[in-house]
Scaffold this motif. Structure first.
Motif, PDB file in Angstrom:
ATOM      1  N   GLN A 252      45.165  39.703  26.158  1.00  0.00           N
ATOM      2  CA  GLN A 252      44.684  40.092  27.485  1.00  0.00           C
ATOM      3  C   GLN A 252      44.370  41.585  27.526  1.00  0.00           C
ATOM      4  O   GLN A 252      43.335  42.010  28.074  1.00  0.00           O
ATOM      5  N   ARG A 253      45.272  42.403  26.932  1.00  0.00           N
ATOM      6  CA  ARG A 253      45.022  43.847  26.925  1.00  0.00           C
ATOM      7  C   ARG A 253      43.767  44.176  26.124  1.00  0.00           C
ATOM      8  O   ARG A 253      42.960  45.025  26.550  1.00  0.00           O
ATOM      9  N   ARG A 256      40.771  43.267  28.213  1.00  0.00           N
ATOM     10  CA  ARG A 256      40.555  44.245  29.277  1.00  0.00           C
ATOM     11  C   ARG A 256      39.897  45.507  28.728  1.00  0.00           C
ATOM     12  O   ARG A 256      38.965  46.060  29.322  1.00  0.00           O
ATOM     13  N   ASP A 257      40.423  45.977  27.566  1.00  0.00           N
ATOM     14  CA  ASP A 257      39.843  47.175  26.959  1.00  0.00           C
ATOM     15  C   ASP A 257      38.383  46.927  26.571  1.00  0.00           C
ATOM     16  O   ASP A 257      37.506  47.786  26.788  1.00  0.00           O
ATOM     17  N   ALA A 259      36.346  44.750  27.927  1.00  0.00           N
ATOM     18  CA  ALA A 259      35.535  44.648  29.144  1.00  0.00           C
ATOM     19  C   ALA A 259      35.268  46.022  29.732  1.00  0.00           C
ATOM     20  O   ALA A 259      34.136  46.322  30.182  1.00  0.00           O
ATOM     21  N   ARG A 260      36.296  46.881  29.723  1.00  0.00           N
ATOM     22  CA  ARG A 260      36.116  48.228  30.246  1.00  0.00           C
ATOM     23  C   ARG A 260      35.091  48.990  29.411  1.00  0.00           C
ATOM     24  O   ARG A 260      34.214  49.681  29.944  1.00  0.00           O
TER      25      ARG A 260
END
Length: 298
Positions: A252-253, A256-257, A259-260
């Motif tokens: 998940q992390r 997220r990274d 996607a960012r």
């Protein structure tokens, strides 16, 4: 692990050591994955002191045990043949041999660190009489795996007296005091016998109670082992789920990274597009302007 080897080992042990070793062997069999063998070992019953002494006699004195078995076969044949003379001779040998062997059993028990009482020795002698009377009982005794003393089968004829026994003398009239003393002695013997019978009954009841409690203990231990196994499986499952959760959180992390970073690159790309569009529009405007000027010049 082999059941016969375990049985042979256990029934050589003194009764006080039986239960602990039996349970240890059952746990070993279960740990090796043989649940059926473990259950069969757990169901083995601890011998009484008299049964253990009888087993000890069979195992330590095989020649004497064979003598008793041969005498039993001869006695039973004499009963079938109704041979009174043979019965009297064999009956005398019966009493001598069973008395001698019960004494040997007592000595063997003492050498093994376990002295037996006169009552227990009598139970051993009763077992030997039962061996003489019945072939199936004899075969059971010869295995050396008794858990309780044997009894003379119902209906087996009482051995005839040996030829050395003199006939009973004629009764004579005794003085009143002697009669009273005899009656008192008889009453004391009857009371002693009654106490002995009660003690034997209490011992038998206690033995049955012990076996029942051993069974309950084994059932509780089995339930505890199943609960421990379930707990271990649950802990393993929790550990596996925790590991997967940690991996999912790491994924998940990373997502997220990513996607960012993708959003950041997208914003930069949009800005670059707008800047390129602006420069393209400015260049187009200059082209138009230059074109119009060229057209308007003479």
């Amino acid at each position: 692990m082999d059941l016969d080897a375990v049985v042979d080992e256990l029934y050589r042990l003194a009764p006080g050591d039986f239960t602990a070793i039996r349970d240890e062997r059952a746990r070993t069999a279960r740990a090796d994955g043989d649940r059926q063998l473990a259950e069969r070992i757990r169901r083995l019953r601890r011998p009484t002191l008299a049964a253990w002494a009888s087993n000890l006699l069979v195992r330590e004195q095989p020649e004497e045990a064979e003598r008793l078995l041969r005498l039993g076969a001869a006695l039973r044949q004499a009963h079938r043949d109704l041979d009174g003379e043979q019965l009297r001779e064999l009956s005398a040998r019966q009493h001598q041999l069973t008395f001698a062997l019960s004494g040997q059993a007592g000595r063997l028990a003492a050498e093994a660190g376990q002295r037996i009482s006169d009552e227990v020795r009598q139970e051993v002698q009763d077992t030997l009489h039962a061996v003489l009377a019945d072939p199936e009982t004899a075969a059971q005794w010869a295995e050396g795996q008794l858990t309780k003393p044997l009894r003379l089968p119902a209906g087996f004829p009482t051995p005839l007296p040996g030829p050395e026994q003199a006939p009973a003398p004629r009764r004579r009239t005794r003085p009143a005091k002697e009669v009273a003393d005899l009656d008192a002695a008889r009453a004391r013997r009857q009371e002693q016998q009654a106490r002995l019978d009660r003690a034997r009954q209490q011992a038998a009841d206690a033995e049955r109670e012990l076996h029942a409690r051993e069974g309950e203990l084994a059932a509780v231990e089995e339930e505890g082992r199943r609960a421990e196994a379930g707990e271990q499986q649950a802990e393993q499952r929790v550990g596996e789920l925790s590991r997967r959760l940690q991996e999912a959180r790491r994924d998940q992390r990373r997502a997220r990274d990513a996607a960012r970073e993708a959003r950041d690159r997208s914003g930069e790309a949009e800005r670059a597009v707008r800047e390129a569009r602006r420069r393209a529009e400015e260049a187009t405007a200059r082209v138009h302007k230059l074109t119009e000027r060229q057209t308007n010049d003479p």
